[in-house]
Design a protein around this motif. Structure first.
Motif, PDB file in Angstrom:
ATOM      1  N   THR A  25      41.413  33.497  68.524  1.00 18.57           N
ATOM      2  CA  THR A  25      42.527  33.038  69.355  1.00 18.57           C
ATOM      3  C   THR A  25      42.789  31.557  69.083  1.00 18.57           C
ATOM      4  O   THR A  25      41.873  30.745  69.122  1.00 18.57           O
ATOM      5  CB  THR A  25      42.204  33.247  70.851  1.00 18.57           C
ATOM      6  OG1 THR A  25      41.948  34.636  71.081  1.00 18.57           O
ATOM      7  CG2 THR A  25      43.354  32.802  71.733  1.00 18.57           C
ATOM      8  N   SER A  26      44.051  31.253  68.815  1.00 22.63           N
ATOM      9  CA  SER A  26      44.406  29.867  68.516  1.00 22.63           C
ATOM     10  C   SER A  26      44.288  28.997  69.763  1.00 22.63           C
ATOM     11  O   SER A  26      44.370  29.478  70.898  1.00 22.63           O
ATOM     12  CB  SER A  26      45.841  29.788  67.992  1.00 22.63           C
ATOM     13  OG  SER A  26      46.769  30.082  69.023  1.00 22.63           O
ATOM     14  N   TYR A  27      44.077  27.699  69.525  1.00 23.32           N
ATOM     15  CA  TYR A  27      44.034  26.749  70.640  1.00 23.32           C
ATOM     16  C   TYR A  27      45.365  26.753  71.381  1.00 23.32           C
ATOM     17  O   TYR A  27      45.402  26.635  72.612  1.00 23.32           O
ATOM     18  CB  TYR A  27      43.703  25.331  70.146  1.00 23.32           C
ATOM     19  CG  TYR A  27      42.290  25.205  69.658  1.00 23.32           C
ATOM     20  CD1 TYR A  27      41.218  25.307  70.537  1.00 23.32           C
ATOM     21  CD2 TYR A  27      42.020  24.984  68.312  1.00 23.32           C
ATOM     22  CE1 TYR A  27      39.911  25.196  70.089  1.00 23.32           C
ATOM     23  CE2 TYR A  27      40.709  24.869  67.857  1.00 23.32           C
ATOM     24  CZ  TYR A  27      39.665  24.979  68.749  1.00 23.32           C
ATOM     25  OH  TYR A  27      38.378  24.877  68.305  1.00 23.32           O
ATOM     26  N   TRP A  28      46.456  26.905  70.660  1.00 20.19           N
ATOM     27  CA  TRP A  28      47.782  26.926  71.268  1.00 20.19           C
ATOM     28  C   TRP A  28      47.893  28.076  72.257  1.00 20.19           C
ATOM     29  O   TRP A  28      48.356  27.901  73.387  1.00 20.19           O
ATOM     30  CB  TRP A  28      48.850  27.044  70.177  1.00 20.19           C
ATOM     31  CG  TRP A  28      50.239  27.073  70.715  1.00 20.19           C
ATOM     32  CD1 TRP A  28      51.025  26.004  71.027  1.00 20.19           C
ATOM     33  CD2 TRP A  28      51.003  28.242  71.043  1.00 20.19           C
ATOM     34  NE1 TRP A  28      52.242  26.442  71.520  1.00 20.19           N
ATOM     35  CE2 TRP A  28      52.257  27.811  71.531  1.00 20.19           C
ATOM     36  CE3 TRP A  28      50.766  29.608  70.957  1.00 20.19           C
ATOM     37  CZ2 TRP A  28      53.248  28.686  71.940  1.00 20.19           C
ATOM     38  CZ3 TRP A  28      51.757  30.482  71.366  1.00 20.19           C
ATOM     39  CH2 TRP A  28      52.980  30.010  71.852  1.00 20.19           C
ATOM     40  N   LEU A  29      47.444  29.278  71.847  1.00 20.26           N
ATOM     41  CA  LEU A  29      47.522  30.437  72.732  1.00 20.26           C
ATOM     42  C   LEU A  29      46.582  30.279  73.922  1.00 20.26           C
ATOM     43  O   LEU A  29      46.944  30.605  75.048  1.00 20.26           O
ATOM     44  CB  LEU A  29      47.206  31.729  71.972  1.00 20.26           C
ATOM     45  CG  LEU A  29      47.300  33.017  72.787  1.00 20.26           C
ATOM     46  CD1 LEU A  29      48.663  33.161  73.452  1.00 20.26           C
ATOM     47  CD2 LEU A  29      46.983  34.216  71.904  1.00 20.26           C
ATOM     48  N   ARG A  30      45.384  29.754  73.684  1.00 22.36           N
ATOM     49  CA  ARG A  30      44.458  29.515  74.795  1.00 22.36           C
ATOM     50  C   ARG A  30      45.087  28.593  75.830  1.00 22.36           C
ATOM     51  O   ARG A  30      45.039  28.855  77.037  1.00 22.36           O
ATOM     52  CB  ARG A  30      43.163  28.884  74.286  1.00 22.36           C
ATOM     53  CG  ARG A  30      42.262  29.838  73.584  1.00 22.36           C
ATOM     54  CD  ARG A  30      40.955  29.148  73.186  1.00 22.36           C
ATOM     55  NE  ARG A  30      40.177  30.046  72.382  1.00 22.36           N
ATOM     56  CZ  ARG A  30      39.677  29.763  71.197  1.00 22.36           C
ATOM     57  NH1 ARG A  30      39.842  28.561  70.672  1.00 22.36           N
ATOM     58  NH2 ARG A  30      38.990  30.659  70.526  1.00 22.36           N
ATOM     59  N   ASP A  31      45.671  27.491  75.364  1.00 21.56           N
ATOM     60  CA  ASP A  31      46.322  26.546  76.279  1.00 21.56           C
ATOM     61  C   ASP A  31      47.470  27.209  77.039  1.00 21.56           C
ATOM     62  O   ASP A  31      47.650  26.975  78.238  1.00 21.56           O
ATOM     63  CB  ASP A  31      46.839  25.324  75.523  1.00 21.56           C
ATOM     64  CG  ASP A  31      45.743  24.424  75.000  1.00 21.56           C
ATOM     65  OD1 ASP A  31      44.585  24.556  75.451  1.00 21.56           O
ATOM     66  OD2 ASP A  31      46.045  23.578  74.128  1.00 21.56           O
ATOM     67  N   ALA A  32      48.242  28.041  76.334  1.00 20.16           N
ATOM     68  CA  ALA A  32      49.374  28.720  76.966  1.00 20.16           C
ATOM     69  C   ALA A  32      48.899  29.692  78.047  1.00 20.16           C
ATOM     70  O   ALA A  32      49.495  29.776  79.121  1.00 20.16           O
ATOM     71  CB  ALA A  32      50.207  29.451  75.915  1.00 20.16           C
ATOM     72  N   SER A  35      47.624  27.703  81.062  1.00 22.39           N
ATOM     73  CA  SER A  35      48.782  27.139  81.759  1.00 22.39           C
ATOM     74  C   SER A  35      49.528  28.226  82.528  1.00 22.39           C
ATOM     75  O   SER A  35      49.916  28.026  83.686  1.00 22.39           O
ATOM     76  CB  SER A  35      49.714  26.473  80.745  1.00 22.39           C
ATOM     77  OG  SER A  35      50.896  26.040  81.357  1.00 22.39           O
TER      78      SER A  35
END
Length: 71
Positions: A25-32, A35
């Motif tokens: 899982t990408s950091y971008w998806l984790r952050d999304a 959030s």
């Protein structure tokens, strides 16, 4: 304001934790995901669907440019 993640269905929480814990899982998806879990679920879904539609159109345009015979 959205309910805290702890108040959601246990299955939902387990799925979220599994996705966040997955090394693929990408950091971008984790952050999304994190959030989105703090937001109103209706607003988060609407924004996610808008983003998905935008990204689909962008990808379709890129594919069409690179592979014109696939139209």
């Amino acid at each position: 304001m959205a309910e805290p993640l702890e108040r959601h269905d246990v299955g939902d929480v387990a799925e979220v934790i599994a996705i966040i814990a997955d090394p693929a899982t990408s950091y971008w998806l984790r952050d999304a995901i994190v959030s989105a879990c703090t937001r109103d679920p209706f607003d988060a879904e609407r924004d996610a669907l808008t983003l998905a539609a935008l990204l689909t159109r962008r990808l379709d345009a890129m594919v069409a440019r690179h592979f014109p015979s696939c139209r």
